[in-house]
Design a protein around this motif. Structure first.
Motif, short mmCIF file in Angstrom:
data_model
loop_
_atom_site.label_atom_id
_atom_site.label_comp_id
_atom_site.label_asym_id
_atom_site.label_seq_id
_atom_site.Cartn_x
_atom_site.Cartn_y
_atom_site.Cartn_z
N SER A 409 52.14 48.59 16.07
CA SER A 409 51.14 49.53 16.45
C SER A 409 50.13 49.27 15.42
O SER A 409 50.42 48.48 14.35
CB SER A 409 51.55 50.90 16.30
OG SER A 409 52.09 51.29 14.90
N GLU A 410 49.09 49.72 15.63
CA GLU A 410 47.71 49.45 14.56
C GLU A 410 47.92 50.05 13.26
O GLU A 410 47.49 49.45 12.32
CB GLU A 410 46.42 50.15 15.51
CG GLU A 410 45.89 49.50 16.59
CD GLU A 410 44.77 50.20 16.96
OE1 GLU A 410 44.17 50.89 16.39
OE2 GLU A 410 44.35 50.16 18.29
N LYS A 411 48.78 51.18 13.27
CA LYS A 411 49.04 52.02 11.97
C LYS A 411 50.05 50.85 11.27
O LYS A 411 49.79 50.71 10.04
CB LYS A 411 49.52 53.14 12.16
CG LYS A 411 49.61 54.08 10.93
CD LYS A 411 48.43 54.44 10.46
CE LYS A 411 48.40 55.16 9.23
NZ LYS A 411 47.20 55.34 8.63
N HIS A 412 51.00 50.57 11.93
CA HIS A 412 52.09 49.71 11.16
C HIS A 412 51.52 48.16 10.59
O HIS A 412 51.80 47.89 9.51
CB HIS A 412 53.33 49.34 12.01
CG HIS A 412 54.46 48.67 11.40
ND1 HIS A 412 55.09 48.04 12.08
CD2 HIS A 412 54.80 48.76 10.04
CE1 HIS A 412 56.24 47.48 11.08
NE2 HIS A 412 55.71 47.98 9.96
N ILE A 413 50.47 47.59 11.58
CA ILE A 413 49.83 46.48 10.98
C ILE A 413 49.00 46.93 9.95
O ILE A 413 49.03 45.72 8.89
CB ILE A 413 49.14 46.01 12.24
CG1 ILE A 413 49.80 45.59 13.20
CG2 ILE A 413 48.22 44.71 11.89
CD1 ILE A 413 49.00 45.25 14.72
N GLU A 414 48.21 47.83 9.84
CA GLU A 414 47.42 48.28 8.69
C GLU A 414 48.27 48.30 7.54
O GLU A 414 47.82 48.08 6.20
CB GLU A 414 46.58 49.50 8.98
CG GLU A 414 45.48 49.78 7.88
CD GLU A 414 44.90 50.99 8.37
OE1 GLU A 414 44.01 51.63 7.43
OE2 GLU A 414 44.95 51.59 9.50
N VAL A 415 49.46 49.07 7.52
CA VAL A 415 50.28 49.13 6.33
C VAL A 415 50.79 47.73 5.90
O VAL A 415 50.75 47.55 4.74
CB VAL A 415 51.43 50.19 6.67
CG1 VAL A 415 52.79 50.13 5.48
CG2 VAL A 415 50.93 51.29 6.97
N GLU A 416 51.36 46.94 6.99
CA GLU A 416 51.80 45.52 6.30
C GLU A 416 50.48 44.75 5.84
O GLU A 416 50.82 43.96 4.99
CB GLU A 416 52.47 44.88 7.51
CG GLU A 416 53.67 45.33 8.07
CD GLU A 416 54.66 45.32 6.98
OE1 GLU A 416 55.54 46.21 6.94
OE2 GLU A 416 54.90 44.54 6.44
#
Length: 718
Positions: A409-416
């Motif tokens: 998801s976009e949120k997980h990509i942003e965290v990584e």
């Protein structure tokens, strides 16, 4: 046994009249294609197998190419520098170098170096080195001085050692030579002084080098006709200390000591070198191949038309200038043995075949032993390797990030992405950033609902990206009308095409104020327009802006009458900012962007007339604000300059004057601009008159040289 095959001419007129040689011959992205840069204005791409040119590019008359063109093996593009500081990047589809990407650097470039497997490096004349992407992100960045005063770079070479880039360059100062070795995996720069032997008294004319697991073997051909070798450690014991290295004699008298030109040396493989020069004082120049291991001459070829003393070697081809033509001589080499070195090797192979020399791969463990007794040991080694692979540490963050962007998801990509950007930069940082952006944009195209704008903004702010690296980024931002991301791209990308700049301008002018109020944009370039302390003064300036001069304007009396008859409300509209602050911030990003007037004007004609009028009003407002200050600058952290404002006013009028002049709402603005220009002409006219008076005063002062300690003079100006 080494052999030189039949030569052929690649180009019969590559050397221009009055030129003493070529700037360089460099490998292209395809193995049989080469870039040839002459000593003037032209770069030609040749295909050796077909013996014909594939393309030719030239800089404008009056410009001169100052270092050889090279290929960026990561992108397939070509790079060249002209006039020492102007960098150009193009590809096979481009025709005119004047229309390709341009970046003006802050320091003079010595050479661009490019090899397979890494990004190109830019070596400046003062010894500093920059990666191409980091340099393009900020072309005007300050370049430090590495070498001392009067020290001049003579030669450079770029290697890949253990998958890491290593750069060596040689400098000369007052007859002394120094070697600098730059290790990019550890950011260590080592300096060595090259010492001559006790009996040596010569000047070095040519350098070449090879590399193995521990040393760089630097070979030099001197004016005494001898070749010397210096072993430079790749990993110095004390990098901070200037160490001295003594060179040893490798070959004696391979060329005549009386030769003054046409001398060069290059490494062919670990056992052979090629030498260009006259072997005897009275003989013609020739190309000879020597065996390093057994100190024997393998073969030679006479060059009756002479050479320029330049020699290049790629793959199995030697390139040189024979007379005024670029000549290619294919080179073949067999196994290096004493029999082959003495020419006594019995050839049992079929005609037309040759044995490829064996090179040891130092990065791969070598097993010894023969026979069946070692089979069990080999199996144990394989099993041990499998166990080691299973016990390897977790996947590196860069690979984790690249796998995450494809499915999460976009949120997980942003965290990584935040995790990856927070760790220390690795040598493959630029590559990972480019791959990440490419992966995100490909997923955006495949999934219309997927748009990780926060991730794209973080990546844009890394100063690694450019428009040429990811053109789809601005295309998707334009489709989404993401003005915040477009503003970031305009601020960080140095190579945005004029078509895209105009597309951004259309969106910035057409988007509704309500939509802008909900958008978060960078407001650093906008000053506070709410406190109009000088409203009355600005109302007076809207009549005429004179920079302290008050000429008589009989021709504008009618204009003045028309303006005085208009309501005062219109005057207030003119003196207040015609756009909201957030739109002003976006328009300022356009003013700061780079452009070519020739390519920008056609696209400005496509913008609607009412938007052009709005932009002109904003520019005129900025001009009035600039004129309030004695320094003719705007307040703020990074505001537009007066030159940028005036240039864009001229561009908009040049492109749209016939349309704008027919609009009633633009009448007052055009009259103000007309009076502004007329007043400036009057000011410059009066300044010219004063200049004449000052010249006369200067003449009087020069004539009166016999002044005492004190005098009073009265000068009358008529």
């Amino acid at each position: 046994m080494a052999s030189l095959e039949e030569e052929f001419t690649l180009s019969s007129a590559v050397l221009s009249a009055g030129s003493e040689g070529l700037l360089g011959v460099e490998q292209s992205s395809k193995t049989d294609q080469f870039l040839v840069t002459d000593n003037g204005r032209t770069v030609i791409l040749y295909k050796v197998s077909d013996q014909k040119p594939l393309g030719s590019w030239s800089v404008k008359q009056g410009q001169i190419i100052t270092c050889p063109a090279v290929c960026n093996f990561q992108t397939g593009e070509y790079i060249v520098v002209h006039d020492n500081k102007v960098l150009r990047i193009w590809n096979n589809e481009d025709v005119n170098l004047d229309k390709v990407f341009k970046a003006t650097l802050s320091a003079e470039v010595y050479r661009i170096l490019s090899v397979q497997g890494t990004e190109p490096l830019v070596l400046f004349k003062e010894g500093a080195v920059r990666g191409l992407e980091a340099l393009l992100a900020e072309p005007q960045q300050k370049i430090e001085t590495v070498i001392s005063d009067e020290e001049v770079i003579k030669w450079t070479k770029f290697f890949i050692v253990f998958r890491h880039p290593v750069l060596i360059f040689i400098t000369e100062k007052h007859g002394n030579y120094f070697a600098y070795v730059q290790m990019f995996n550890s950011r260590v720069l080592s300096k060595y002084t090259l010492l001559f032997g006790q009996d040596e008294n010569s000047v070095i004319e040519s350098f070449t080098a090879s590399v193995d697991r521990k040393f760089i073997s630097l070979m030099s051909l001197s004016t005494d006709g001898c070749i010397y070798e210096t072993l430079i450690p790749i990993r110095p014991t004390d990098p901070e200390k200037n160490q001295s290295l003594v060179r040893s004699l490798l070959f004696k008298a391979v060329v005549s000591g009386n030769t003054r030109h046409g001398v060069a040396v290059t490494v062919l493989d670990q056992d052979h070198i090629a030498v260009l020069g006259s072997p005897l004082a009275a003989s013609k120049e020739c190309l000879s191949v020597w065996n390093i291991k057994f100190q024997t001459l393998q073969t030679s070829k006479e060059l009756p038309q002479g050479t320029s003393g330049q020699l290049w070697y790629y793959g199995e081809n030697l390139f040189m200038l024979h007379g005024r033509s670029l000549t290619v001589i294919p080179y073949k080499c067999e196994v290096s043995s004493l029999a082959s070195a003495l020419g006594k090797l019995k050839h049992s192979q079929d005609p037309g075949t040759h044995v490829v020399p064996h090179f040891v791969n130092w990065e791969t463990p070598q097993e010894c032993g023969l026979g069946a007794q070692n089979s069990e040991q080999s199996r144990r080694i394989l099993r041990r390797r499998k166990i080691e692979v299973s016990l390897q540490p977790e996947v590196p963050p860069s690979k984790q990030l690249l796998s995450t962007i494809m499915k999460d998801s976009e949120k997980h990509i942003e965290v990584e992405l935040r995790k990856f950007l927070a760790i220390k930069q690795t040598p493959d940082f630029h590559t990972v950033i480019g791959d990440t952006v490419t992966g995100l944009l490909e997923r955006c195209k495949a999934e219309p609902s997927f748009y990780p704008r926060n991730c794209l903004m973080q990546l844009t702010q890394t100063h690694v990206l450019s428009y040429s690296l990811c053109p789809d980024l601005m295309e998707i931002a334009l489709q989404k009308k993401d003005v915040q991301l477009l503003q970031l791209c305009l601020q960080h990308f140095p190579d945005i095409p004029e078509l895209v700049t105009c597309a951004c301008l259309k969106i910035f002018l057409s988007i509704a104020d309500d939509s802008l109020q909900e958008t978060d944009v960078n407001m650093e370039s906008v000053f506070d327009c709410s406190n109009s302390v000088h409203d009355e003064k600005m109302e007076e300036q809207t009549e005429i802006l004179q920079n302290g001069f008050n000429p008589v304007e009989d021709e504008c009396n009618k204009c003045d009458q028309e303006l005085n008859e208009e309501p005062q409300a219109k005057t207030k509209e003119t003196t207040s900012c015609p756009v909201i602050p957030k739109r002003a911030a976006l328009l300022n990003a356009i003013l700061h962007s780079a452009y070519s007037e020739t390519f920008l004007l056609p696209h400005l004609k496509d913008i609607p007339a009412q938007h052009i009028t709005l932009f002109l009003k904003y520019l005129y407002f900025l001009y009035l604000k600039c004129s309030e200050n004695a320094t003719l600058t705007l307040p703020g952290i990074h505001p537009p300059t007066l030159n940028q404002i005036m240039d864009w006013i001229c561009l908009l009028l040049d492109a749209n004057f016939t349309v704008v002049v027919m609009m009633p709402e633009a009448k007052r603005l055009l009259i103000n601009l007309y009076k502004l220009v007329k007043s400036q002409i009057s000011v410059y006219s009066e300044l010219n008159k004063i200049e004449v008076s000052f010249r006369e005063l200067q003449k009087l002062n020069q004539e009166k040289n016999n002044r005492g300690l004190y005098s009073i003079e009265v000068l009358e100006l008529f």
